[in-house]
Design an enzyme around this catalytic site. Structure first.
Site, PDB file in Angstrom:
ATOM      1  N   SER A 275      27.808 -17.687 -29.367  1.00  0.00           N
ATOM      2  CA  SER A 275      28.367 -16.713 -28.436  1.00  0.00           C
ATOM      3  C   SER A 275      27.344 -16.001 -27.573  1.00  0.00           C
ATOM      4  CB  SER A 275      29.192 -15.673 -29.201  1.00  0.00           C
ATOM      5  OG  SER A 275      28.375 -14.979 -30.134  1.00  0.00           O
TER       6      SER A 275
ATOM      7  N   HIS B 180      34.368 -20.139 -28.816  1.00  0.00           N
ATOM      8  CA  HIS B 180      33.903 -20.245 -27.433  1.00  0.00           C
ATOM      9  C   HIS B 180      33.905 -21.687 -26.934  1.00  0.00           C
ATOM     10  CE1 HIS B 180      32.537 -16.030 -27.100  1.00  0.00           C
ATOM     11  NE2 HIS B 180      32.316 -16.160 -28.396  1.00  0.00           N
TER      12      HIS B 180
ATOM     13  N   LYS C 143      39.557 -15.528 -26.067  1.00  0.00           N
ATOM     14  CA  LYS C 143      38.668 -16.071 -25.036  1.00  0.00           C
ATOM     15  C   LYS C 143      39.502 -16.832 -24.005  1.00  0.00           C
ATOM     16  CE  LYS C 143      35.466 -14.628 -27.936  1.00  0.00           C
ATOM     17  NZ  LYS C 143      35.782 -13.622 -28.960  1.00  0.00           N
TER      18      LYS C 143
END
Length: 396
Positions: free
Chosen positions: A183, A211, A243
């Protein structure tokens, strides 16, 4: 007598940064997570959001959310185990399982809760969790909640991973837990090599695709698709919905028996209120959009490549990033905060990341774009970094 709260009164770090005018956290945003946001009455280019595909403010997403509110109200008022389960929850889990090429899936109220519940439920006394030193805090906290032991290996260092595995008793249960995309640094775990070592030493694997989902792989299915490892080489794929999915929640996908066990043993799922249907509907719509249209992902990578090229040519160090997460490595915490302040004054919203969140001397500005940014906005970000970097003596 000791005052357990005295530590709170004596902690001055953040207050000092506030007094110096370089405190870059808990910023009161006044608008949606869009390429531009309002903050304290001023317009900023948002270059610090995890809304990678721009779906948090997408009209179709908002329509799905409104319909869910009308049908189910604002929340479930209970855990899924008891009264909080809806047909939306069941359908979404089937959808996530198909998307991740797994037999079954389970959703949680947040990605952090998911890692706490999954990791702690799987590790028993005598088991070992083998984690990358840069794994997300939720993974580490999940291990701490378990009865297992944690051993860490150097970031993406396969020789060190093998060294660690070789020291663990052969009869012990072994669980390798890694981020697919890290991240802060934006680099990708070497999953094929991890799979080989896991097979050699009898370990199971969890990949956290927080992610990577919607980003990596030809169709955005994540790290396993990126490496062509979707035939059971990875035991569990986990992730968050905050996300690319543009809302909140967490998920785990894997074999049906494992998911069944977690459904009844993951404490953070059992003893937490169910994810509100408005979020469930939003996640489902996001999956539809990601599966049926790759243009957002294509746009994100094109804009990111433009930004990466511009910042690199200015002389900034972007580390080993291979993804839309660009770490502009500044060095000291002080210079990082100064850089953040200079960019803030130019109307650029970015995230300062300082030690201990990163190793000492590797403080960075974390920059991320959305698929919906314009070329003009990217140009302004580059120009602002150039002006700020030169003013602070960080680049020539």
């Amino acid at each position: 007598m000791a005052d357990i709260l005295e530590k709170c009164r004596n902690w001055k770090d953040a207050k000092m940064a506030m007094r110096m005018g370089i405190y870059g956290y808990f910023q009161p945003i006044e608008s949606a997570q869009a390429p531009e946001v309002m903050l304290n009455g001023k317009r900023f280019i948002m270059a610090g959001s995890n809304n990678y595909l721009g779906l948090a403010n997408d009209p179709e997403m908002k329509k799905a959310a409104k319909e869910a509110v009308e049908k189910f109200g604002t929340g479930c008022a209970g855990s899924r185990l008891l009264n909080g389960n809806t047909i939306y929850h069941d359908r979404l889990e089937e959808q996530i399982a198909r998307f991740k090429r797994k037999e079954a899936a389970l959703i949680f109220a947040a990605g952090y809760q998911m890692n706490l519940g999954v990791v702690s439920a799987l590790l028993k006394k005598g088991d070992y969790a083998i984690v990358d030193k840069l794994d997300h805090a939720s993974i580490l906290d999940g291990v701490k909640l378990s009865e297992g032991e944690m051993v860490r290996f150097k970031h993406n260092d396969m020789a060190d991973l093998e060294r660690v595995l070789a020291k663990i008793p052969e009869e012990a249960g072994k669980l390798i837990v890694v981020d697919g995309v890290f991240s802060m640094e934006g680099d990708i775990c070497p999953l094929p090599e991890i799979v080989k070592l896991a097979n050699k030493y009898g370990a199971k694997i969890i990949v956290d695709d927080a992610h990577a989902t919607g980003i990596l792989g030809k169709t955005g299915r994540g790290t396993c698709e990126h490496f062509g490892l979707e035939n059971g080489e990875v035991d569990l794929v986990v992730g968050t919905c905050s996300k690319t999915f543009g809302t909140v929640g967490g998920f785990v996908a894997g074999d049906a028996d494992i998911i069944h066990y977690l459904r009844h043993n993951a404490r953070s799922q059992i003893f937490s209120a169910a994810l509100p249907p408005v979020c469930v509907a939003s996640i489902s719509k996001a999956l539809d959009l990601i599966e049926n249209d790759t243009s957002r992902r294509d746009s994100l990578f094109a804009k990111t490549e433009k930004l990466k090229k511009g910042l690199s040519e200015l002389g900034f160090n972007l580390g080993e990033s291979e993804t839309p997460i660009l770490p502009v490595i500044i060095g000291s915490n002080e210079n990082c905060f100064k850089m953040w302040k200079a960019l803030n004054e130019m109307g650029i919203f970015v995230n300062p990341v300082v030690s201990p969140a990163v190793p000492p001397g590797r403080a960075l500005i974390r920059v991320t774009l959305m698929a919906t940014h314009t070329d003009e906005q990217v140009d302004k970000i580059i120009a602002s970094f150039a002006a700020a970097g030169k003013a602070l003596g960080l680049i020539k």
